[in-house]
Motif scaffolding. Structure first.
Motif, PDB file in Angstrom:
ATOM      1  N   VAL A  32       0.814  -1.211   0.000  1.00 23.37           N
ATOM      2  CA  VAL A  32       0.000   0.000   0.000  1.00 23.37           C
ATOM      3  C   VAL A  32       0.851   1.266   0.000  1.00 23.37           C
ATOM      4  CG1 VAL A  32      -1.754   1.290   1.290  1.00 23.37           C
ATOM      5  CG2 VAL A  32      -1.910  -1.193   1.110  1.00 23.37           C
ATOM      6  N   ASP A  33       1.914   1.297   0.783  1.00 23.77           N
ATOM      7  CA  ASP A  33       2.754   2.501   0.853  1.00 23.77           C
ATOM      8  C   ASP A  33       3.384   2.814  -0.500  1.00 23.77           C
ATOM      9  OD1 ASP A  33       2.159   2.838   3.532  1.00 23.77           O
ATOM     10  OD2 ASP A  33       3.960   1.792   4.216  1.00 23.77           O
ATOM     11  N   GLU A  34       3.926   1.792  -1.152  1.00 23.48           N
ATOM     12  CA  GLU A  34       4.535   1.997  -2.468  1.00 23.48           C
ATOM     13  C   GLU A  34       3.476   2.399  -3.492  1.00 23.48           C
ATOM     14  OE1 GLU A  34       6.749  -0.799  -5.681  1.00 23.48           O
ATOM     15  OE2 GLU A  34       7.608  -0.804  -3.671  1.00 23.48           O
ATOM     16  N   ALA A  35       2.323   1.745  -3.445  1.00 23.51           N
ATOM     17  CA  ALA A  35       1.236   2.081  -4.368  1.00 23.51           C
ATOM     18  C   ALA A  35       0.828   3.538  -4.190  1.00 23.51           C
ATOM     19  CB  ALA A  35       0.041   1.154  -4.133  1.00 23.51           C
ATOM     20  N   HIS A  36       0.663   3.949  -2.950  1.00 23.10           N
ATOM     21  CA  HIS A  36       0.251   5.327  -2.664  1.00 23.10           C
ATOM     22  C   HIS A  36       1.276   6.326  -3.200  1.00 23.10           C
ATOM     23  CE1 HIS A  36      -0.714   8.908  -0.269  1.00 23.10           C
ATOM     24  NE2 HIS A  36      -1.951   8.456  -0.362  1.00 23.10           N
ATOM     25  N   ALA A  37       2.544   6.055  -2.979  1.00 24.52           N
ATOM     26  CA  ALA A  37       3.603   6.968  -3.445  1.00 24.52           C
ATOM     27  C   ALA A  37       3.572   7.120  -4.964  1.00 24.52           C
ATOM     28  CB  ALA A  37       4.964   6.473  -2.978  1.00 24.52           C
ATOM     29  N   HIS A  38       3.450   6.021  -5.674  1.00 29.32           N
ATOM     30  CA  HIS A  38       3.447   6.097  -7.139  1.00 29.32           C
ATOM     31  C   HIS A  38       2.168   6.719  -7.679  1.00 29.32           C
ATOM     32  CE1 HIS A  38       7.224   4.243  -8.193  1.00 29.32           C
ATOM     33  NE2 HIS A  38       7.012   3.362  -7.237  1.00 29.32           N
ATOM     34  N   LEU A  39       1.050   6.415  -7.065  1.00 26.03           N
ATOM     35  CA  LEU A  39      -0.202   7.004  -7.517  1.00 26.03           C
ATOM     36  C   LEU A  39      -0.248   8.501  -7.241  1.00 26.03           C
ATOM     37  CD1 LEU A  39      -2.682   4.168  -6.508  1.00 26.03           C
ATOM     38  CD2 LEU A  39      -1.890   4.751  -8.818  1.00 26.03           C
ATOM     39  N   GLU A  40       0.338   8.930  -6.140  1.00 25.75           N
ATOM     40  CA  GLU A  40       0.433  10.371  -5.860  1.00 25.75           C
ATOM     41  C   GLU A  40       1.284  11.067  -6.920  1.00 25.75           C
ATOM     42  OE1 GLU A  40      -0.882  12.576  -3.723  1.00 25.75           O
ATOM     43  OE2 GLU A  40      -2.169  11.081  -2.783  1.00 25.75           O
ATOM     44  N   GLN A  41       2.396  10.444  -7.282  1.00 27.61           N
ATOM     45  CA  GLN A  41       3.254  11.019  -8.337  1.00 27.61           C
ATOM     46  C   GLN A  41       2.501  11.079  -9.659  1.00 27.61           C
ATOM     47  OE1 GLN A  41       6.422  12.351  -8.523  1.00 27.61           O
ATOM     48  NE2 GLN A  41       6.264  12.411  -6.305  1.00 27.61           N
TER      49      GLN A  41
END
Length: 65
Positions: A32-41
């Motif tokens: 989830v943390d990695e997904a959130h970071a990439h989706l925010e970018q």
């Protein structure tokens, strides 16, 4: 590396699509943390590019996290 190359070549929209794909893969894998970071970018870059359809898609994915 692919994102760095795209951003260096000033291809922000393709970099955003790469972040989106990476975010979706991370979400599928439960990171989830990695997904959130990439989706925010991706959201940031789609917003800059005025790519509203993509931006809405990313916002929907972020709401599921």
């Amino acid at each position: 590396e692919s994102i760095r190359i795209l951003e260096t070549g000033q291809n922000s929209l393709e970099a955003a699509r790469t972040h989106l794909a990476w975010g979706q893969l991370s979400q599928d894998r439960g990171n989830v943390d990695e997904a959130h970071a990439h989706l925010e970018q991706a959201a940031h870059k789609f917003s800059e590019s005025n790519a509203k359809n993509y931006l809405e898609n990313v916002k929907e994915l972020l709401s599921l996290l």
